[in-house]
Design an enzyme around this catalytic site. Structure first.
Site, PDB file in Angstrom:
ATOM      1  N   LYS A 155       0.836  -1.201   0.000  1.00 52.27           N
ATOM      2  CA  LYS A 155       0.000   0.000   0.000  1.00 52.27           C
ATOM      3  C   LYS A 155       0.870   1.250   0.000  1.00 52.27           C
ATOM      4  O   LYS A 155       0.706   2.140  -0.840  1.00 52.27           O
ATOM      5  CB  LYS A 155      -0.926   0.022   1.217  1.00 52.27           C
ATOM      6  N   ASP A 173      -6.218   0.914   0.680  1.00 54.88           N
ATOM      7  CA  ASP A 173      -6.329   1.230   2.106  1.00 54.88           C
ATOM      8  C   ASP A 173      -7.702   0.780   2.584  1.00 54.88           C
ATOM      9  O   ASP A 173      -8.444   0.117   1.852  1.00 54.88           O
ATOM     10  CB  ASP A 173      -6.083   2.722   2.356  1.00 54.88           C
TER      11      ASP A 173
END
Length: 259
Positions: A155, A173
């Site tokens: 991420k 996320d």
């Protein structure tokens, strides 16, 4: 399965003349083919593009290193909070060498408002040292190298690649993962699988901005507990329409406009 009849807004404050009967939960579109899913997802993205023309990374940064550190600090806190502490942090520690040689207590004091400040201080100091030792103090621009850095998973790596280096990437996320499941784009919960499956629905050039637009939508309208369904511009394509208030006036009160 219970159903409800409601006018699905096609734009903020607008609704079609003929009410549509939609189940509260998926699978409204359970029978769609992959090509139909692609078309629906791209329609939704087109409207989100029009709705959030200013969508962007909400972490303040001027260099890849600043973005990398800010993203690491954003774990378990808000971008707003990170943006409050990073001006002081970056002024005191302007490069990787400064992070590596930082006084731990001084850095912890700066990072304390972000939560988990001891662990974050440890990650940032180790990050600085590794960058100095192996990359001449420069943040690498390859995914396979970024994910080896302290405090940096896929991420974080995709945030840095997409926003600091212009390399397309999908940032999975909590908002992104929640929305793609709510939209019926995938049922997967594993972030890596979500990243690859959603990447197949869109052209690579759209990946970075797709992430920003979904995150904007998740923060402003499609909230986890009570989404503003009646004020949602993509409600007519969403199988979860009805999870939140469908009345436009009630829904409008749920829309958050950041300062």
């Amino acid at each position: 399965m219970s159903t409800q009849s409601a006018a699905v807004p096609t734009s903020l404050g607008a609704a079609p003349a003929v009410p549509l009967k939609l189940p509260r939960k998926a699978p409204v579109f359970a029978g769609e083919t992959h090509s139909q899913l692609v078309r629906r997802a791209r329609k939704m993205h087109k409207v989100l593009t029009e709705t959030y023309p200013d969508a962007h990374c909400e972490l303040d940064f001027t260099t890849p290193l600043e973005l990398l550190v800010a993203t690491i600090l954003s774990a378990q806190t808000t971008d707003v909070m990170v943006n409050k502490v990073t001006p002081t942090l970056f002024a005191k520690y302007p490069d990787a060498k400064a992070f590596a040689e930082a006084d731990r207590e001084e850095m912890e004091a700066i990072l304390k408002p972000t939560g988990f400040f001891r662990a974050k201080t440890n990650s940032v100091m180790k990050l600085g040292q590794l960058l100095v030792d192996e990359y001449d103090g420069v943040v690498p621009d390859k995914l396979e190298e970024l994910v080896k850095l302290p405090g940096t998973g896929r991420k974080t790596a995709n945030v840095v690649l997409g926003n600091a280096f212009g390399v397309p990437g999908i940032t999975v996320d909590t908002h992104f993962g929640r929305l793609v499941r709510r939209f019926g784009w995938t049922e997967e919960t594993d972030p890596v699988k979500v990243e690859h499956l959603i990447g197949e629905l869109f052209g690579k050039k759209d990946w970075t901005m797709l992430s920003h637009r979904l995150i904007f939508h998740g923060r402003r309208r499609c909230h986890a507990k009570k989404p503003a369904c009646g004020a949602c511009p993509i409600a007519q394509w969403c199988p979860s329409f009805g999870d939140g208030p469908t009345d436009p006036d009630l829904a409008a009160k749920l829309v958050k406009v950041p300062a």
